[in-house]
Design a protein around this motif. Sequence first.
Motif, PDB file in Angstrom:
ATOM      1  N   LEU A  31     -12.328   7.907   1.790  1.00  0.00           N
ATOM      2  CA  LEU A  31     -11.520   8.181   0.596  1.00  0.00           C
ATOM      3  C   LEU A  31     -11.345   9.690   0.391  1.00  0.00           C
ATOM      4  O   LEU A  31     -10.240  10.184   0.138  1.00  0.00           O
ATOM      5  CB  LEU A  31     -12.184   7.570  -0.638  1.00  0.00           C
ATOM      6  CG  LEU A  31     -12.272   6.043  -0.712  1.00  0.00           C
ATOM      7  CD1 LEU A  31     -13.122   5.630  -1.905  1.00  0.00           C
ATOM      8  CD2 LEU A  31     -10.881   5.430  -0.818  1.00  0.00           C
ATOM      9  N   LEU A  32     -12.465  10.419   0.493  1.00  0.00           N
ATOM     10  CA  LEU A  32     -12.407  11.864   0.278  1.00  0.00           C
ATOM     11  C   LEU A  32     -11.584  12.561   1.353  1.00  0.00           C
ATOM     12  O   LEU A  32     -10.879  13.540   1.080  1.00  0.00           O
ATOM     13  CB  LEU A  32     -13.826  12.446   0.252  1.00  0.00           C
ATOM     14  CG  LEU A  32     -14.713  12.018  -0.923  1.00  0.00           C
ATOM     15  CD1 LEU A  32     -16.108  12.615  -0.773  1.00  0.00           C
ATOM     16  CD2 LEU A  32     -14.102  12.451  -2.257  1.00  0.00           C
ATOM     17  N   ARG A  34      -8.991  11.345   2.905  1.00  0.00           N
ATOM     18  CA  ARG A  34      -7.579  11.144   2.580  1.00  0.00           C
ATOM     19  C   ARG A  34      -7.162  12.057   1.435  1.00  0.00           C
ATOM     20  O   ARG A  34      -6.073  12.640   1.457  1.00  0.00           O
ATOM     21  CB  ARG A  34      -7.322   9.683   2.201  1.00  0.00           C
ATOM     22  CG  ARG A  34      -7.405   8.712   3.369  1.00  0.00           C
ATOM     23  CD  ARG A  34      -6.378   9.036   4.458  1.00  0.00           C
ATOM     24  NE  ARG A  34      -5.020   9.017   3.959  1.00  0.00           N
ATOM     25  CZ  ARG A  34      -4.279   7.909   3.863  1.00  0.00           C
ATOM     26  NH1 ARG A  34      -4.765   6.745   4.236  1.00  0.00           N
ATOM     27  NH2 ARG A  34      -3.039   7.970   3.404  1.00  0.00           N
ATOM     28  N   GLN A  35      -8.028  12.192   0.432  1.00  0.00           N
ATOM     29  CA  GLN A  35      -7.713  13.056  -0.699  1.00  0.00           C
ATOM     30  C   GLN A  35      -7.646  14.519  -0.288  1.00  0.00           C
ATOM     31  O   GLN A  35      -6.957  15.322  -0.919  1.00  0.00           O
ATOM     32  CB  GLN A  35      -8.754  12.863  -1.808  1.00  0.00           C
ATOM     33  CG  GLN A  35      -8.694  11.495  -2.477  1.00  0.00           C
ATOM     34  CD  GLN A  35      -9.768  11.319  -3.530  1.00  0.00           C
ATOM     35  OE1 GLN A  35     -10.280  12.279  -4.075  1.00  0.00           O
ATOM     36  NE2 GLN A  35     -10.120  10.074  -3.824  1.00  0.00           N
ATOM     37  N   ALA A  36      -8.368  14.868   0.783  1.00  0.00           N
ATOM     38  CA  ALA A  36      -8.347  16.250   1.266  1.00  0.00           C
ATOM     39  C   ALA A  36      -7.120  16.535   2.121  1.00  0.00           C
ATOM     40  O   ALA A  36      -6.920  17.664   2.562  1.00  0.00           O
ATOM     41  CB  ALA A  36      -9.610  16.537   2.070  1.00  0.00           C
ATOM     42  N   SER A  64     -10.518  20.438   1.323  1.00  0.00           N
ATOM     43  CA  SER A  64      -9.787  20.154   0.079  1.00  0.00           C
ATOM     44  C   SER A  64      -9.536  21.422  -0.734  1.00  0.00           C
ATOM     45  O   SER A  64      -8.634  21.468  -1.566  1.00  0.00           O
ATOM     46  CB  SER A  64     -10.566  19.140  -0.767  1.00  0.00           C
ATOM     47  OG  SER A  64     -11.791  19.694  -1.223  1.00  0.00           O
ATOM     48  N   GLY A 154      -7.542   4.615   1.074  1.00  0.00           N
ATOM     49  CA  GLY A 154      -7.711   5.859   0.331  1.00  0.00           C
ATOM     50  C   GLY A 154      -6.611   6.162  -0.658  1.00  0.00           C
ATOM     51  O   GLY A 154      -6.859   6.778  -1.694  1.00  0.00           O
ATOM     52  N   ALA A 155      -5.419   5.743  -0.357  1.00  0.00           N
ATOM     53  CA  ALA A 155      -4.301   6.041  -1.245  1.00  0.00           C
ATOM     54  C   ALA A 155      -4.407   5.317  -2.580  1.00  0.00           C
ATOM     55  O   ALA A 155      -3.768   5.711  -3.553  1.00  0.00           O
ATOM     56  CB  ALA A 155      -2.987   5.665  -0.561  1.00  0.00           C
ATOM     57  N   THR A 158      -7.818   7.667  -6.660  1.00  0.00           N
ATOM     58  CA  THR A 158      -7.565   9.091  -6.879  1.00  0.00           C
ATOM     59  C   THR A 158      -8.827   9.844  -7.299  1.00  0.00           C
ATOM     60  O   THR A 158      -8.945  11.029  -7.057  1.00  0.00           O
ATOM     61  CB  THR A 158      -6.493   9.288  -7.961  1.00  0.00           C
ATOM     62  OG1 THR A 158      -6.904   8.616  -9.163  1.00  0.00           O
ATOM     63  CG2 THR A 158      -5.163   8.718  -7.489  1.00  0.00           C
ATOM     64  N   GLU A 159      -9.794   9.130  -7.920  1.00  0.00           N
ATOM     65  CA  GLU A 159     -11.016   9.786  -8.351  1.00  0.00           C
ATOM     66  C   GLU A 159     -12.210   8.875  -8.075  1.00  0.00           C
ATOM     67  O   GLU A 159     -12.431   7.893  -8.775  1.00  0.00           O
ATOM     68  CB  GLU A 159     -10.960  10.128  -9.848  1.00  0.00           C
ATOM     69  CG  GLU A 159      -9.928  11.188 -10.190  1.00  0.00           C
ATOM     70  CD  GLU A 159     -10.018  11.609 -11.648  1.00  0.00           C
ATOM     71  OE1 GLU A 159     -11.041  11.304 -12.289  1.00  0.00           O
ATOM     72  OE2 GLU A 159      -9.075  12.240 -12.125  1.00  0.00           O
ATOM     73  N   THR A 160     -13.000   9.218  -7.039  1.00  0.00           N
ATOM     74  CA  THR A 160     -14.163   8.397  -6.705  1.00  0.00           C
ATOM     75  C   THR A 160     -15.229   8.469  -7.798  1.00  0.00           C
ATOM     76  O   THR A 160     -16.018   7.534  -7.958  1.00  0.00           O
ATOM     77  CB  THR A 160     -14.781   8.871  -5.380  1.00  0.00           C
ATOM     78  OG1 THR A 160     -15.087  10.268  -5.483  1.00  0.00           O
ATOM     79  CG2 THR A 160     -13.810   8.678  -4.231  1.00  0.00           C
ATOM     80  N   ASP A 166     -19.459   8.751  -5.951  1.00  0.00           N
ATOM     81  CA  ASP A 166     -19.909  10.066  -5.494  1.00  0.00           C
ATOM     82  C   ASP A 166     -21.430  10.146  -5.401  1.00  0.00           C
ATOM     83  O   ASP A 166     -21.986  11.050  -4.779  1.00  0.00           O
ATOM     84  CB  ASP A 166     -19.389  11.164  -6.436  1.00  0.00           C
ATOM     85  CG  ASP A 166     -19.756  10.905  -7.887  1.00  0.00           C
ATOM     86  OD1 ASP A 166     -19.595   9.749  -8.338  1.00  0.00           O
ATOM     87  OD2 ASP A 166     -20.189  11.842  -8.561  1.00  0.00           O
TER      88      ASP A 166
END
Length: 227
Positions: A31-32, A34-36, A64, A154-155, A158-160, A166
Amino acid sequence: MGSSYGLFVKGMKQIIPVAAAGIIDGIVFGLLARQAGLGVTEAVLFSLLVNAGSSQFAAVGLISQGIVGWPILLSTLLLNARHLLYGLSLGPKFQGTPAWKLSLMGLGLNDETYALKATYLDTGGKPSLAFFAGAGIVDYLIWNASTFAGAWFGAAFTETEAYGLDFAFIATFLGFLAVNLFSSLHVKVAGCAAAAACIGYWLGGGTAAVIVGTLTAVVIGAVNGER
């Protein structure tokens, strides 16, 4: 051959509870990643080629923030320095083993597999490359499958932090610690290392915390004659 096969299967079975604890870690990493800004293929290759959870998390954190190049290499080197200690701990058990076999075992040596191997040897298990190979392969497959799952979906997140994901990596390490507190000395070492790590974090962040905490545990163990 039969004995080696049996130990190989035994290693595969015994690593499952330990490696399963890292499923959430792998998903969170995906997930992170993809967000990065990494794609699914890049995130999966990250786990396939690096296979070191803490340094992977550190790297995507830097990416990121737009930081690339030598800071990532340096942080990875420092965070993975503890693997030298893992090797020093297990090495004496494999005296006389060809270097190429030790190299293959080293490829699968990480936090999860070390926790299993150290416990296996401390409880009377005989040094076995077959056992360690079985454990390493299953751990590797679970970590990479989890990374793929996290990267693929991952899409959708938006906030793990909103799901408490986390904290998964920290919880995994706390689990490793809990099952290895065999004596009052182990408890004292863990307490001193934790205090030192907190000071290191306050002074220099996560990387400093890992280094200071690890060195504190090593020094206390060496003074008390512990491996």
